[in-house]
Design an enzyme around this catalytic site. Sequence first.
Site: not given
Lengths: 286, 286
Positions: A151, A228, A263
């Site tokens: 991320s 995600d 995620h």
Amino acid sequence: MTLELVSTAKSFEGEQRVYRHRSSTLDCEMTFGVFLPPAALEEKSPCPVLFFLSGLTCSHENFIQKSGFQQHAARHNLIVVNPDTSPRGVDIAGQDDSYDFGSGAGFYVDAKQEPWSKHYKMYSYVTQELVDVVNANFPVVPGRRGIFGHSMGGHGALICALKNPGLYQSVSAFAPIANPTECPWGQKAFAGYIGSNPDDWAQWDATLLVSHYESTPQELFIDQGASDNFLQAKQLLPENLLTAADGNEHIQTIYKQRAGYDHSYFFIATFIAEHISYHAKLLTAT
Amino acid sequence: MTLELVSTAKSFEGEQRVYRHRSSTLDCEMTFGVFLPPAALEEKSPCPVLFFLSGLTCSHENFIQKSGFQQHAARHNLIVVNPDTSPRGVDIAGQDDSYDFGSGAGFYVDAKQEPWSKHYKMYSYVTQELVDVVNANFPVVPGRRGIFGHSMGGHGALICALKNPGLYQSVSAFAPIANPTECPWGQKAFAGYIGSNPDDWAQWDATLLVSHYESTPQELFIDQGASDNFLQAKQLLPENLLTAADGNEHIQTIYKQRAGYDHSYFFIATFIAEHISYHAKLLTAT
């Protein structure tokens, strides 16, 4: 450059350690994880080193506890180093006001704006000071260095590599913020740390760096969960990076989209074996 | 027996879920984890079920996040269920005063003492109500059920199995509190939950249960870190259980002591593959 050992625990015949040190770059105390695989402990054999950069809100602990990377690093005899995500223990008004700016959200840039510029220099910390600290304190093979992240940390891994050709021999990212100048997370962070002129942002954006990359050929392995919610919310934008890479012969991409994965660290844990094998192959190639 | 889905995330092609339900045994809302392996999802094939009981201070989350069990449960197609460690959200004075009694420390017994006896019945919850809930809601193979746990939860796994011959076809424990009537943790818990008469404690002590066990032959797989500080502090006392088992032909033990490992989840994560393979072999035997 004194390191204080905070903790150590045996893990997969290696050792998962946590160290604290005074960072001159960040002007504060910083904590980071180091996994030493069996070869680095028993034979004190030099091993390649792989850096992992974590995402928003994380400290050094999340990756150590949730990813399950140790079994694979032990098998491939990689040293793995994972820093914190921002300066800590500094006194800047507003640094704890939101999850996506300030503490836990350094974004791996060097801030230009006051008051952030005094401490928030995670880019220089990760690419220079931490590399020096690791080289000086652990049995690493010179010039065998990889980087990956998740991320915000995927963004960090990509820009650290793209801005320093040759510093890392392997690069991968889980669900990276691939085009931060075009998403809300990146725009907020860059406005705060870099300033209001978007021209100054380009050097911190992986997609824009890929567009203009002209150095040593570089392969980027990008992994993305198809379910995600931040992909759907257009915070990640890997499609923009892939388009930029398609137009640049110096950049090769491996892009995997995983049906049903989100995620979270469950996504990372599922595919970390594949990433570490990927890095190990490149870092031990003759 | 309505279950509320709290969260779900894809993990190793299976799904890690968390559910909440109203427990009639404990008279409160309880949360537990369920991992459904690929076979249980895609083909809705019945799978064996393995229960994991956590240690002091844990909720359902620690095992889910830190042990890395999912990859092995997915490979062996086991459903894995892990409950919380005590009743939650109940109003008992003093329940949050210490880490080793009350909240997070139910000790898998049925309390007899007021005020604990109204809610603190984790033994009946784990061996009856939770088994019924799982049977009613997930595709489990009848009569293919294992149990394991860590520390206080290792004690729990051992007593649940020893008190219910035939209920579980496989039993293992990481660093169990193996003889709680002889250690400070157990003595404090049993005095509080069971009362001041040590004669009433014996039925909740794995070593004493092993001494008197006369039913179906039972194998117990016990795993212990040799550098576990609680082993050194005589809180665990596996040696007493092994001595009791040596004198009882109905009990077989497999005891592994792991050089250098401590009491943490790094120890569990390192050896969870071996435990899950052990359970899978027994639970899928024809």
